[in-house]
Design a protein around this motif. Sequence first.
Motif, short mmCIF file in Angstrom:
data_model
loop_
_atom_site.label_atom_id
_atom_site.label_comp_id
_atom_site.label_asym_id
_atom_site.label_seq_id
_atom_site.Cartn_x
_atom_site.Cartn_y
_atom_site.Cartn_z
N THR A 175 0.85 -1.19 0.00
CA THR A 175 0.00 0.00 0.00
C THR A 175 0.88 1.24 0.00
O THR A 175 2.04 1.19 0.43
N SER A 176 0.33 2.34 -0.44
CA SER A 176 1.09 3.60 -0.46
C SER A 176 1.17 4.24 0.92
O SER A 176 1.96 5.17 1.12
N TYR A 231 6.52 9.00 -1.32
CA TYR A 231 5.22 9.17 -1.97
C TYR A 231 4.30 10.08 -1.16
O TYR A 231 3.52 10.85 -1.71
N ARG A 243 -0.58 11.46 -8.95
CA ARG A 243 0.24 10.43 -8.30
C ARG A 243 -0.48 9.08 -8.37
O ARG A 243 -1.71 9.03 -8.29
N ALA A 244 0.31 8.03 -8.50
CA ALA A 244 -0.28 6.68 -8.53
C ALA A 244 0.70 5.69 -7.92
O ALA A 244 1.91 5.78 -8.14
N TRP A 245 0.15 4.76 -7.14
CA TRP A 245 0.95 3.70 -6.51
C TRP A 245 0.41 2.36 -7.01
O TRP A 245 -0.78 2.10 -6.92
N VAL A 246 1.31 1.50 -7.51
CA VAL A 246 0.90 0.18 -7.98
C VAL A 246 1.89 -0.87 -7.47
O VAL A 246 3.11 -0.72 -7.65
N ALA A 260 -4.62 -0.24 -12.90
CA ALA A 260 -4.38 0.18 -11.52
C ALA A 260 -3.91 1.63 -11.45
O ALA A 260 -4.31 2.39 -10.56
N ILE A 261 -3.05 2.03 -12.38
CA ILE A 261 -2.57 3.42 -12.41
C ILE A 261 -3.74 4.37 -12.68
O ILE A 261 -3.90 5.40 -12.02
N GLN A 263 -6.97 3.91 -12.20
CA GLN A 263 -7.88 3.95 -11.06
C GLN A 263 -7.29 4.75 -9.91
O GLN A 263 -8.01 5.48 -9.21
N SER A 264 -5.97 4.63 -9.69
CA SER A 264 -5.33 5.37 -8.63
C SER A 264 -5.38 6.87 -8.88
O SER A 264 -5.55 7.67 -7.95
N GLY A 267 -9.68 7.55 -9.52
CA GLY A 267 -10.61 7.06 -8.52
C GLY A 267 -11.85 6.43 -9.10
O GLY A 267 -12.81 6.15 -8.38
#
Length: 421
Positions: A175-176, A231, A243-246, A260-261, A263-264, A267
């Motif tokens: 998780t970020s 991050y 910003r995106a965390w995958v 995933a990017i 959606q991050s 949203g």
Amino acid sequence: MAIGEIVLGSFLASFFQVLFDKLTSLTLGYAQQEGISTTLFEKWKGMLVTINAVLADAEDKQLSGNPLVKLWLDDVRDLAYDMEDLLDEFAIKAAQVESEAKSSTSRGMEKWKFSFFGQDKSSRLNPNPHLLVFETKVQEIIGRLKAIVTTKDHLSLRENVVDRSNYTNKRVPTTSLPEPWFFGREKEEAEILELLISEAKNSDAVLSILNIVPIVGMGGVGKTALAQQLYNDARVKSCFERRAWVCVSDVFYVFDITKAILQSITGLSCEGEDLNELQVKLKDSLYGKKFLVVLDDVWNEDYGKWTELFKPFEAGAKGSKIIVTTRNLPVVPMRGALPYPLEELSLDNCTSLLAFHALGATNFESHPDLEATGKKLAEKCKGLPLAAKMLGVALCNERNPDKWEAILNNKIWDLPKGKKR
């Protein structure tokens, strides 16, 4: 369940993950690059998966006082350590051979790797003494693996009593969100932060291979924790509009990562869309924006997949950044970026981390009777923050010095120091 037994189970299972990782890394980093057969690695993996599947049941039976199962677990542990030593020895030798091959017109040294896997039969006419030692060790380990698998059947150990099998495909997603307390990475954090912010503010910067920051290090050394700190840093948030965390792990699917990017960043749900639709939307979302994308726990070396993934990123603004965390050093040169190696923590920082998770404090001032043992336990962690955290969690709310001492004397803590890769 006693604390010592919790630690035993957790670390034996964790150490199997280390073996799986090293087998995968060697297969990708050396064997495939040089055309070496991966049959031996896959054979080892198969037997390890078989053993790993019954570890939980073996630990339960050990707690019930079964001495034969305890002896079996001891054999498993000893074999795991010897396997890691041999894998590290092979990796070092393979790296030396590759280096010498590049600096010499002769291909004689390259035959070492092929003959090691039985692909160069002519070399066996004049065997290298060092090679014979390797082959003897390999055959010994195969024999021990087979014996352990056979004994497993005689002990009637059940498979998959808990869902802890097949670590090569079931990594825990990251998780970020940052760790509650962060120790010993002030220098590294400051250096990478400066790199992120200074280039993000430079209007002449362009999105290129130099905008990738690979954080490289062995498992458990804290790559993800450092990336989480960066991050979530307020200065980073203010510099990047997107910003995106995958969490990537060992399965590198461009479709899943792109989804995933997106959606991050947005949203929004992206169900029912194909790769083209996802990449178009991601490109539109990044267009003209400074972005930061963290790709955590990456193993992929396929340049084609990287190229496919990065297509939408070209729409981003100058100064956009990509952080990649990886245990697999060959991942880094695929994009030409220079790696940022992460070393082990100091003993003092490991001690503080252990104390924080065990006692809720960064030192042993309130519990002087635990300090000497606590420092020795921290030393057993070999500079790995993940090991210190796991131990601290296992000792949480435990104030009996005898139990701390019992864990210190448990053989499972004699973990061999991880080699830098």
